[in-house]
Design a protein around this motif. Structure first.
Motif, mmCIF file in Angstrom:
data_model
loop_
_atom_site.group_PDB
_atom_site.id
_atom_site.type_symbol
_atom_site.label_atom_id
_atom_site.label_comp_id
_atom_site.label_asym_id
_atom_site.label_seq_id
_atom_site.Cartn_x
_atom_site.Cartn_y
_atom_site.Cartn_z
ATOM 1 N N SER A 94 -12.186 24.231 15.706
ATOM 2 C CA SER A 94 -10.919 24.894 15.445
ATOM 3 C C SER A 94 -9.839 24.287 16.328
ATOM 4 O O SER A 94 -10.063 24.011 17.505
ATOM 5 C CB SER A 94 -11.042 26.388 15.751
ATOM 6 O OG SER A 94 -9.761 26.967 15.866
ATOM 7 N N THR B 68 -10.023 32.394 18.871
ATOM 8 C CA THR B 68 -10.846 31.940 17.751
ATOM 9 C C THR B 68 -12.150 32.718 17.753
ATOM 10 O O THR B 68 -12.885 32.712 18.743
ATOM 11 C CB THR B 68 -11.135 30.436 17.844
ATOM 12 O OG1 THR B 68 -9.899 29.730 17.855
ATOM 13 C CG2 THR B 68 -11.962 29.974 16.648
ATOM 14 N N ASP C 114 -7.659 32.825 14.878
ATOM 15 C CA ASP C 114 -8.301 31.897 13.951
ATOM 16 C C ASP C 114 -9.745 32.332 13.789
ATOM 17 O O ASP C 114 -10.375 32.768 14.755
ATOM 18 C CB ASP C 114 -8.243 30.479 14.520
ATOM 19 C CG ASP C 114 -8.823 29.447 13.567
ATOM 20 O OD1 ASP C 114 -8.526 29.533 12.370
ATOM 21 O OD2 ASP C 114 -9.566 28.571 14.029
ATOM 22 N N VAL D 44 -15.127 27.883 19.865
ATOM 23 C CA VAL D 44 -14.813 29.258 19.495
ATOM 24 C C VAL D 44 -14.827 30.072 20.782
ATOM 25 O O VAL D 44 -15.460 29.687 21.772
ATOM 26 C CB VAL D 44 -15.796 29.870 18.468
ATOM 27 C CG1 VAL D 44 -15.765 29.096 17.162
ATOM 28 C CG2 VAL D 44 -17.208 29.928 19.023
#
Length: 322
Positions: free
Chosen positions: A34, A46, A75, A93
């Motif tokens: 991401s 995220t 996200d 993440v």
């Protein structure tokens, strides 16, 4: 879902819902990271989202509150359970909201590397098992003892099970004990993968519509029990350590308090977002409420989250940083 479930679940509805969760700068973590995770100094978060609808419900509510109450950009990325630990360790993440127990990853990334930290209980206890439809269990009560399963193998046979009874599993990416259990218990069954939770749900609902018998790997909490009542088959009792060797497993799955995990740097430096995720804790009924809205009422995850948030202010207010 570890040697417990894996997780994690209408086919089109759930798949569409899963896609909807990846809306804000979405990325497929199996191919790339991401662009927002571990963004130092920015108000971005995220979240890893698993493929089953209960996990989608967790993430949807967390995302909604992070965005609307705390002012973060969120996200979300969909990634299988074990690779999610690698992504979390690397900072690709920031958090996993629902983990069903991965002791090898915990030892490696928490105890040895120190790159991941525990985020606390989700508040939901998960359990995997083998289930038959309640209408069949009522007609044949002894089917709920694994020792009698072979007696009904011909009733559970399908075109895919190669002349044996079918034990239906979900996604091949879920880490289950089922093949070892069938072998080690000496059962005349074949594990057949539906392909995904959504495909498994579709098949279960079709069997139920036709009142056909079936044997399936399934898990609680899961909203489908409200639509298709199922009764668990009793496997040999679970004892701590009985599932340590995946080749020798011959016992039931444990009851697992579901956990949250955070990237260690995010847990330390993530400010209000990290504090909020640590405090996020709800009940099985709450999760199922949101899951039903996503999977059955066909609301988008964010629509379901907004509806739940509106009706449960007293609960989620306690999660916000003071």
């Amino acid at each position: 879902m570890a040697r417990t479930r894996t997780l994690a679940l209408v086919a089109a509805a759930v798949l569409t819902a899963g896609a909807g969760l990846t809306g804000c700068g979405a990325a497929d973590m199996t191919r790339q990271s991401s662009p927002y995770a571990d963004a130092e100094g920015s108000r971005t978060v995220t979240l890893s989202v698993q493929s089953w609808v209960g996990a989608q419900a967790d993430v949807a509510v967390a995302q909604y509150l992070l965005e609307h109450e705390l002012g973060y950009r969120v996200d979300t990325v969909q990634i299988d359970e074990v690779p999610a630990w690698d992504a979390l360790s690397q900072g690709r993440v920031d958090a996993i909201m629902e983990d069903w127990g991965h002791p090898e990853q915990e030892q490696r990334y928490i105890d040895e590397k120190g790159t991941i930290t525990r985020g606390g209980d989700l508040g939901v206890t998960g359990h995997i098992g083998w289930f038959v439809p309640t209408y069949f269990a009522q007609q044949h009560p002894d089917v709920t003892d694994w020792k009698n399963l072979d007696k009904y193998a011909d009733r559970f046979r399908t075109a895919e099970s190669g002349g044996k009874g079918q034990l239906m599993d979900g996604s091949p990416s879920y880490v289950t004990n089922d093949k070892a259990l069938v072998k080690n218990l000496g059962l005349d069954y074949q594990v057949v993968f539906a392909g995904s939770e959504a495909a498994q749900i579709t098949q279960i609902k079709q069997f139920a519509k036709e009142k056909k018998p079936f044997l399936t790997y399934w898990y609680k909490p899961q909203w489908l029990f409200e639509k298709v009542p199922m009764t668990e088959v009793k496997l040999p009792a679970y004892k701590k350590g009985c599932d340590t060797d995946p080749e020798k497993v011959a016992c039931a799955y444990p009851h697992t308090p579901l956990q949250k995990f955070l990237n260690a740097r995010f847990a330390r430096d993530g400010g209000d977002a990290a504090a909020f995720l640590k405090k996020f804790r709800w009940t099985t009924d709450m999760q199922n409420d949101v899951s039903l809205m996503i999977a059955e009422q066909k609301l988008s995850p964010q629509e379901a989250a907004a509806r739940w948030v509106k009706a449960n202010r007293a609960t989620w207010r306690t999660w916000l940083p003071s």
